[in-house]
Design a protein around this motif. Structure first.
Motif, PDB file in Angstrom:
ATOM      1  N   MET A 225       0.825  -1.204   0.000  1.00 50.71           N
ATOM      2  CA  MET A 225       0.000   0.000   0.000  1.00 50.71           C
ATOM      3  C   MET A 225       0.862   1.258   0.000  1.00 50.71           C
ATOM      4  O   MET A 225       0.549   2.228  -0.696  1.00 50.71           O
ATOM      5  CB  MET A 225      -0.930  -0.004   1.200  1.00 50.71           C
ATOM      6  CG  MET A 225      -1.870   1.157   1.209  1.00 50.71           C
ATOM      7  SD  MET A 225      -3.346   0.730   2.090  1.00 50.71           S
ATOM      8  CE  MET A 225      -4.237   2.241   1.907  1.00 50.71           C
ATOM      9  N   MET A 226       1.958   1.254   0.765  1.00 55.02           N
ATOM     10  CA  MET A 226       2.840   2.420   0.791  1.00 55.02           C
ATOM     11  C   MET A 226       3.475   2.647  -0.575  1.00 55.02           C
ATOM     12  O   MET A 226       3.576   3.782  -1.045  1.00 55.02           O
ATOM     13  CB  MET A 226       3.930   2.241   1.852  1.00 55.02           C
ATOM     14  CG  MET A 226       3.419   2.376   3.265  1.00 55.02           C
ATOM     15  SD  MET A 226       2.571   3.938   3.597  1.00 55.02           S
ATOM     16  CE  MET A 226       3.856   5.105   3.284  1.00 55.02           C
ATOM     17  N   VAL A 227       3.921   1.573  -1.237  1.00 51.85           N
ATOM     18  CA  VAL A 227       4.505   1.710  -2.576  1.00 51.85           C
ATOM     19  C   VAL A 227       3.461   2.247  -3.548  1.00 51.85           C
ATOM     20  O   VAL A 227       3.751   3.123  -4.373  1.00 51.85           O
ATOM     21  CB  VAL A 227       5.078   0.358  -3.054  1.00 51.85           C
ATOM     22  CG1 VAL A 227       5.444   0.404  -4.527  1.00 51.85           C
ATOM     23  CG2 VAL A 227       6.297  -0.012  -2.224  1.00 51.85           C
ATOM     24  N   GLY A 228       2.232   1.752  -3.445  1.00 49.52           N
ATOM     25  CA  GLY A 228       1.172   2.245  -4.315  1.00 49.52           C
ATOM     26  C   GLY A 228       0.872   3.714  -4.083  1.00 49.52           C
ATOM     27  O   GLY A 228       0.680   4.479  -5.032  1.00 49.52           O
TER      28      GLY A 228
ATOM     29  N   CYS B 151       3.778   5.770  -5.541  1.00 46.80           N
ATOM     30  CA  CYS B 151       3.721   5.803  -7.008  1.00 46.80           C
ATOM     31  C   CYS B 151       2.585   6.694  -7.500  1.00 46.80           C
ATOM     32  O   CYS B 151       2.759   7.463  -8.449  1.00 46.80           O
ATOM     33  CB  CYS B 151       3.564   4.394  -7.561  1.00 46.80           C
ATOM     34  SG  CYS B 151       5.041   3.392  -7.373  1.00 46.80           S
ATOM     35  N   CYS B 152       1.415   6.607  -6.859  1.00 44.32           N
ATOM     36  CA  CYS B 152       0.290   7.457  -7.264  1.00 44.32           C
ATOM     37  C   CYS B 152       0.593   8.925  -6.999  1.00 44.32           C
ATOM     38  O   CYS B 152       0.235   9.794  -7.812  1.00 44.32           O
ATOM     39  CB  CYS B 152      -0.977   7.038  -6.528  1.00 44.32           C
ATOM     40  SG  CYS B 152      -1.652   5.485  -7.105  1.00 44.32           S
ATOM     41  N   GLY B 153       1.255   9.221  -5.893  1.00 39.10           N
ATOM     42  CA  GLY B 153       1.629  10.604  -5.603  1.00 39.10           C
ATOM     43  C   GLY B 153       2.611  11.157  -6.608  1.00 39.10           C
ATOM     44  O   GLY B 153       2.472  12.291  -7.083  1.00 39.10           O
ATOM     45  N   LEU B 154       3.620  10.359  -6.960  1.00 40.93           N
ATOM     46  CA  LEU B 154       4.597  10.811  -7.953  1.00 40.93           C
ATOM     47  C   LEU B 154       3.951  10.985  -9.322  1.00 40.93           C
ATOM     48  O   LEU B 154       4.240  11.952 -10.043  1.00 40.93           O
ATOM     49  CB  LEU B 154       5.757   9.818  -8.037  1.00 40.93           C
ATOM     50  CG  LEU B 154       6.695   9.784  -6.832  1.00 40.93           C
ATOM     51  CD1 LEU B 154       7.693   8.646  -6.978  1.00 40.93           C
ATOM     52  CD2 LEU B 154       7.418  11.108  -6.682  1.00 40.93           C
ATOM     53  N   LEU B 155       3.076  10.061  -9.701  1.00 45.77           N
ATOM     54  CA  LEU B 155       2.404  10.163 -10.996  1.00 45.77           C
ATOM     55  C   LEU B 155       1.504  11.386 -11.048  1.00 45.77           C
ATOM     56  O   LEU B 155       1.503  12.119 -12.053  1.00 45.77           O
ATOM     57  CB  LEU B 155       1.598   8.895 -11.258  1.00 45.77           C
ATOM     58  CG  LEU B 155       0.822   8.869 -12.574  1.00 45.77           C
ATOM     59  CD1 LEU B 155       1.799   8.913 -13.753  1.00 45.77           C
ATOM     60  CD2 LEU B 155      -0.046   7.636 -12.644  1.00 45.77           C
ATOM     61  N   SER B 156       0.751  11.645  -9.982  1.00 42.02           N
ATOM     62  CA  SER B 156      -0.133  12.808 -10.002  1.00 42.02           C
ATOM     63  C   SER B 156       0.673  14.105 -10.004  1.00 42.02           C
ATOM     64  O   SER B 156       0.299  15.070 -10.687  1.00 42.02           O
ATOM     65  CB  SER B 156      -1.094  12.770  -8.809  1.00 42.02           C
ATOM     66  OG  SER B 156      -0.368  12.836  -7.595  1.00 42.02           O
ATOM     67  N   ALA B 157       1.798  14.143  -9.267  1.00 39.07           N
ATOM     68  CA  ALA B 157       2.639  15.345  -9.293  1.00 39.07           C
ATOM     69  C   ALA B 157       3.206  15.571 -10.694  1.00 39.07           C
ATOM     70  O   ALA B 157       3.252  16.709 -11.174  1.00 39.07           O
ATOM     71  CB  ALA B 157       3.767  15.215  -8.278  1.00 39.07           C
TER      72      ALA B 157
END
Length: 64
Positions: A37-40, A43-49
């Motif tokens: 969950m932390m990796v997800g 990754c979602c935070g980096l992708l949205s940024a």
């Protein structure tokens, strides 16, 4: 957080004490689910940024 069934087989905690539930957090299946969950989330935070940055750059080029 996440659904309890995602960490492993479904178990009922209705008769367990809080101490027994707290001991389950050392179970490797809980640790694996938490790590996934932390990796997800990272990754979602980096992708949205990245997408927000690209949108800002794209729309800033349209300005005369």
């Amino acid at each position: 957080m996440f659904h309890l069934g995602a960490a492993g087989p479904r178990r009922s905690f209705t008769n367990a004490s809080w101490h027994a539930i707290a001991l389950r957090h050392d179970d490797p299946s809980w640790i694996d689910a938490r790590d996934r969950m932390m990796v997800g989330l990272i990754c979602c935070g980096l992708l949205s940024a990245f997408l927000i940055d690209m949108a800002v750059l794209y729309f800033s080029m349209l300005r005369p």
